[in-house]
Design a protein around this motif. Structure first.
Motif, mmCIF file in Angstrom:
data_model
loop_
_atom_site.group_PDB
_atom_site.id
_atom_site.type_symbol
_atom_site.label_atom_id
_atom_site.label_comp_id
_atom_site.label_asym_id
_atom_site.label_seq_id
_atom_site.Cartn_x
_atom_site.Cartn_y
_atom_site.Cartn_z
ATOM 1 N N ASP A 13 7.502 3.514 2.416
ATOM 2 C CA ASP A 13 8.012 2.297 1.773
ATOM 3 C C ASP A 13 8.320 1.195 2.793
ATOM 4 O O ASP A 13 8.563 0.057 2.412
ATOM 5 N N PRO A 64 5.913 -5.210 -7.381
ATOM 6 C CA PRO A 64 7.084 -5.875 -7.961
ATOM 7 C C PRO A 64 7.262 -5.591 -9.452
ATOM 8 O O PRO A 64 8.371 -5.673 -9.976
ATOM 9 N N VAL A 90 -1.599 -2.505 8.413
ATOM 10 C CA VAL A 90 -1.004 -1.639 7.392
ATOM 11 C C VAL A 90 -1.704 -0.279 7.394
ATOM 12 O O VAL A 90 -1.055 0.777 7.387
ATOM 13 N N LEU A 135 4.054 0.101 3.130
ATOM 14 C CA LEU A 135 3.392 -0.420 1.928
ATOM 15 C C LEU A 135 4.428 -1.076 1.030
ATOM 16 O O LEU A 135 5.504 -0.510 0.807
ATOM 17 N N GLN A 136 4.107 -2.239 0.523
ATOM 18 C CA GLN A 136 5.039 -2.949 -0.348
ATOM 19 C C GLN A 136 5.067 -2.312 -1.735
ATOM 20 O O GLN A 136 4.002 -2.149 -2.343
ATOM 21 N N ARG A 178 -1.920 2.199 -1.487
ATOM 22 C CA ARG A 178 -0.811 1.385 -1.982
ATOM 23 C C ARG A 178 0.230 2.303 -2.614
ATOM 24 O O ARG A 178 -0.042 3.492 -2.826
#
Lengths: 342, 150
Positions: free
Chosen positions: A167, A174, A82, A170-171, A247
């Motif tokens: 995007d 939620p 990542v 990196l997630q 992040r």
């Protein structure tokens, strides 16, 4: 539990493995590696600067490089690929970051996940803004650098996450990023706590009771934005380093980390560049007002996070799996709680 | 007079800085050595036991205050029933400071667990009973005590 000896590897065998690794990825004769040594006190990565010579005939030249390798017992866990992909995506943006060249994602070559970066010129010094002035900038130079840090943070936060392709790397969180971050660091506290840590538990309760609203827009959060993580060359910022905690999240996440009372002496210059100056500069450039209660949440979470990271270090030290000595975390933990109830 | 633990550590730190450090060739090892010296300087070598005993005594006082507050109303007794035995147990006379460090440390761990549970319950109580100033004040006193430690 299985104990591992702390990392005390000598450069010689590693040097040969680096030469083989690069040799398989470049054209142009044998690769010569020189000057390999381990530097710094990074808790989450080992840093090994070196020079490598490759190429044929007139194209043979030296390259200044850096091997970043996961330590045997990292205080933070992150995916090496990542970070590698993120650095690749940042190359086409105004954010100055090191160029990542190759990755050993599985640790097949270097025993542990690693990557090789171009080594940028300059120095990183934790106390660059303090009286001791380790880079010899002089007060005007220090104030200028402090202002440049603020502009850099705005540049990071103003990146268009979609346009930069972030995007896909990196997630997105939620839920509310504040809730996600608190949950993540509470889980880490659960894992690392060997005896009750009342200050941290009380601070966590306060944090849970004071969650801010989610941000209007998700931004790239560096995750460890501070003077120690910028490379300064001839008085200017050359590169923003250490992206392993990056992040997508709330811009106040970085602001809280930077302005947390714990860091006041390192991040500001009394009488010349205070936290209020930093925030005013940030608000003006970023174009939105920072909500004080939300900022306080992120400042408390920053200190809480730091204490949990320190707790991880203490555990590793006690178990003999790290070679960095660590004192009990009571002081930092108390500061996290003090920041909450202030 | 015997040298105190702090004096011995101060001497060791000086030797590490003046004698050992100049002979260390690696940057990495020098960084670790600097951290060793810093950690040695952070520990209160002379009075750790006294501080631990004093902190335990303070928690004992909080346990008494909390037990009084809980016992003053049936609704509180019901809500805090699970904590009452621990609060009662913790209200023992001040402990003797000459007990071994390990005894104080073990007591500190038990007290910490008790105070975490108590403050969690108090915070929940305050959320549900915002007009209960006594609960809010007790919670605030305990938090301020812990925020000063370290």
């Amino acid at each position: 539990m299985t104990r591992m000896a702390p990392s005390v590897e000598t450069p010689v065998p590693l040097q040969g493995r680096i030469a083989d690794f690069i040799g398989a990825r470049v054209d142009g004769g044998a690769v010569e590696v020189s000057g390999l040594h381990r530097v710094g006190g990074g808790s989450s990565r080992e840093n090994w600067p070196f020079d490598a010579l490759w190429g044929n005939g007139g194209s043979r030249r030296s390259h200044a490089l850096l091997l970043r390798r996961d330590p045997q017992d990292s205080v933070v866990s992150s995916d090496r690929d990542v970070e590698f992909n993120l650095l690749g995506a940042l190359e086409s943006t105004p954010v100055p970051a090191p160029r990542a060249l190759w990755i050993d994602e599985a640790g097949n070559h270097f025993d542990r996940p690693s990557m090789i970066l171009e080594r940028c010129p300059g120095s990183a010094a934790r106390s660059v803004l303090r009286d001791k002035d380790p880079l010899g900038l002089g007060l005007p130079g220090q104030v200028g650098l402090a202002q440049e840090l603020c502009r850099l943070l705005v540049t990071v936060h103003r990146l268009d996450v979609g346009d930069a392709g972030l995007d896909g790397i990196l997630q997105p969180p939620p839920n509310n990023p504040a809730e996600d971050q608190l949950r993540m660091w509470l889980a880490e506290l659960d894992r690392q706590e060997t005896a009750p840590e009342p200050q941290l538990r009380m601070a966590a309760t306060w944090l849970g009771d004071n969650l801010p609203d989610p941000p209007e827009r998700l931004v790239l959060v560096h995750g460890d934005f501070r003077p120690a993580n910028v490379l300064v060359h001839e008085g200017r910022i050359e590169a923003l380093l250490d992206w392993e905690l990056a992040r997508l999240g709330d811009p106040l996440d970085d602001l809280g980390w930077y302005t947390a009372p714990l860091y006041r002496q390192e991040h500001f210059i009394p009488g010349f560049w205070e936290a209020s100056d930093f925030l005013a500069c940030y608000e003006q450039l970023a174009g939105f007002a920072v909500e004080p209660a939300a900022l306080k949440f992120w400042q408390v979470l920053a200190t809480f996070r730091l204490a949990v990271i320190a707790l991880t270090s203490v555990r590793s030290f006690r178990e003999g799996t790290a070679d960095r000595p660590t004192a009990p975390v009571t002081g930092i933990a108390a500061q996290a709680l003090a920041a909450a109830i202030s | 007079m015997q040298p105190t633990p702090a004096e011995v550590i101060t001497g060791i730190r000086r030797i590490l800085k003046d004698v050992v450090e100049p002979s260390v060739g690696s940057d990495y090892a020098r960084n670790r050595l600097a951290e060793v010296r810093a950690v040695l300087a952070q520990i209160d070598w002379n009075d750790s036991l006294t501080h631990l005993a004093r902190d335990n005594s303070a928690v004992s006082d909080f346990a008494g205050q909390a037990a009084d507050w809980v016992n003053a109303a049936p609704e509180r007794r019901a809500a805090f029933a699970g904590l009452l035995p621990g609060l009662t147990e913790a209200q023992r006379p001040a402990v003797d400071v000459v007990e071994p460090f390990a005894v104080h440390n073990e007591r500190s761990e038990a007290y910490s667990r008790l105070m975490v549970s108590l403050t969690d319950c108090l915070a929940a109580w305050v959320r549900e009973h915002p007009a209960d100033d006594g609960a809010a004040e007790l919670l605030d006193r305990i938090r301020r005590h812990y925020a000063r430690l370290g």
